[in-house]
Enzyme design. Structure first.
Site, PDB file in Angstrom:
ATOM      1  N   LYS A  10      28.064  30.022  -1.804  1.00 30.34           N
ATOM      2  CA  LYS A  10      26.707  29.476  -1.920  1.00 30.34           C
ATOM      3  C   LYS A  10      26.163  29.255  -0.513  1.00 30.34           C
ATOM      4  O   LYS A  10      26.784  28.565   0.292  1.00 30.34           O
ATOM      5  CB  LYS A  10      26.730  28.150  -2.690  1.00 30.34           C
ATOM      6  CG  LYS A  10      25.410  27.396  -2.693  1.00 30.34           C
ATOM      7  CD  LYS A  10      25.553  26.021  -3.313  1.00 30.34           C
ATOM      8  CE  LYS A  10      26.404  25.099  -2.487  1.00 30.34           C
ATOM      9  NZ  LYS A  10      25.741  24.700  -1.204  1.00 30.34           N
ATOM     10  N   ASP A 138      26.745  20.268  -7.266  1.00 27.32           N
ATOM     11  CA  ASP A 138      26.389  21.655  -6.970  1.00 27.32           C
ATOM     12  C   ASP A 138      26.813  22.636  -8.057  1.00 27.32           C
ATOM     13  O   ASP A 138      26.464  23.821  -7.984  1.00 27.32           O
ATOM     14  CB  ASP A 138      27.024  22.099  -5.646  1.00 27.32           C
ATOM     15  CG  ASP A 138      26.332  21.502  -4.433  1.00 27.32           C
ATOM     16  OD1 ASP A 138      25.251  20.908  -4.601  1.00 27.32           O
ATOM     17  OD2 ASP A 138      26.870  21.639  -3.321  1.00 27.32           O
TER      18      ASP A 138
END
Length: 293
Positions: A10, A138
Site C-alpha cells: 500500500k 488500514d
C-alpha cells in the site's frame, strides 16, 4: 483446491493529517495506491490447521499475533461452523515489517478474501470491510485494493478509478519504525486538507498534483530516523520526479518517468546500500485477482 493471491504493498502517495479526535485518533486524508509487488498468500485443504512462513522478511512473524491468523480466527468467531474446516495457509513475506507500506494490513485483507472464498462464505463488501476494521484501520482500504482517497481515521473510502499506473521505486533502509512513535512525535496535527482528488489525469499531471501535497508524518519520522532523509535524497539524485515517504515510514518511494529508469535507479541504490530493501514496481489500477492452482 488451492487459492492464492498477492497482498500488494500500500502506497500513500499523499498523506495529510488534518485533525485529531477526542479519543486520540488522528484524522487523515490520503491518496492511496497499491503496487504490483507485495507479499503472497495461499490457502488450501488440510487435515489440520497449519501456517507456513516463507520469504525474506518471515522472521519474527510466527504465533498468534500474525495478521493472517487473526483474520482466520475472526472469521471463525463470526461464522462458526461455516468456517470450521482446517486450512493450510502459506505467507510469503516479501515486504519489510513495520515499514509504512501496509504489509500486515494487506496480508489480513488478502487472508479475509481468500478464506471467505475457500469456505464459500458469501459476504457483502461492506460486511467484510467491517470485519476487517476489527483487525486494523488500514484493512478496509486494503480489501478495496484499488486507488482511493481515504479519510476519517482511514475508514472512509472514495474510489479514484482513473488514476494512471506509475513506475515507482520502493526503498527501505532496513529498519522498522513503529507507527505510534511517529504519531506521538507530530508537532502539527491540524494541517490543510488534500486538494480536490485527481481524476482523468495523465501520469505527468498526477505528479504535478502530488507536488501540491505532502506526507505530514514525514518530519516526525525523520526526527526519529534521520536515515529516511538519506533515502529521499538518493531517490532524488537518481532521477525521481518526486520522492516521498509512504505512511509512517520508513519506506520511501520515488516516481520515475519510465519503468526502466526506476529499475536503473534501484540497481544503483542496491549497489551502494546492499542491506536495504529496494524494489522497482508500478502502481496498479485494479485489485489483484485470486487464482486457483
Amino acid at each position: 483446491m488451492k487459492l492464492e493471491c498477492i497482498a500488494p504493498a500500500k502506497i500513500n502517495l499523499a498523506l495529510h493529517v488534518i485533525g485529531r479526535r477526542t479519543d486520540g485518533y488522528h484524522l487523515l486524508e490520503s491518496l492511496v495506491a497499491f503496487a504490483a509487488f507485495g507479499d503472497r498468500l495461499s490457502v488450501e485443504k488440510a487435515e489440520a490447521d497449519t501456517f507456513l512462513l516463507a520469504g525474506p522478511f518471515r522472521d519474527g512473524l510466527e504465533g498468534s499475533g500474525n495478521f493472517v491468523l487473526n483474520a482466520r480466527d475472526l472469521l471463525r468467531e463470526k461464522f462458526a461452523s461455516r468456517a470450521s474446516s482446517p486450512v493450510a495457509i502459506t505467507l510469503e513475506k516479501n515486504l519489510p515489517v513495520a515499514s509504512g507500506i501496509g504489509g500486515g494490513s494487506s496480508d489480513a485483507a488478502t487472508g479475509l478474501k481468500l478464506l471467505t472464498r475457500y469456505w464459500e462464505i458469501e459476504t457483502e463488501p461492506a460486511e467484510l470491510a467491517q470485519i476487517g476494521l476489527g483487525l486494523g484501520a488500514d484493512v478496509p482500504m486494503c480489501l478495496f485494493g484499488q486507488p482511493l482517497i481515504a479519510s476519517g481515521i482511514g475508514e472512509k473510502l472514495e474510489p479514484v478509478s482513473t488514476l494512471p499506473s506509475l513506475p515507482i521505486l520502493l526503498v527501505n533502509p532496513g529498519l522498522p519504525l513503529a507507527t505510534p512513535a511517529v504519531f506521538s512525535s507530530l508537532v502539527e496535527r491540524e494541517n490543510a486538507p488534500l486538494p480536490p482528488a485527481p481524476r482523468n489525469k495523465s501520469a505527468a499531471e498526477l505528479v504535478n498534483w502530488l507536488r501540491l501535497t505532502r506526507n505530514d508524518l514525514e518530519p516526525a519520522a525523520l526526527s526519529i530516523m534521520p536515515v529516511i532523509g538519506i533515502v529521499l535524497r538518493l531517490l532524488q539524485t537518481e532521477g525521481a520526479l518526486i520522492a516521498r515517504m509512504s505512511g509512517s515510514g520508513a519506506t520511501c518511494f520515488g516516481i520515475f518517468e519510465t519503468a526502466s529508469k526506476a529499475r536503473q535507479a534501484g540497481e544503483m541504490i542496491s549497489r551502494r546500500h546492499p542491506g536495504w530493501f529496494v524494489r522497482a514496481t508500478q502502481t496498479r489500477a485494479s485489485m489483484p485477482e485470486l487464482s486457483h492452482v
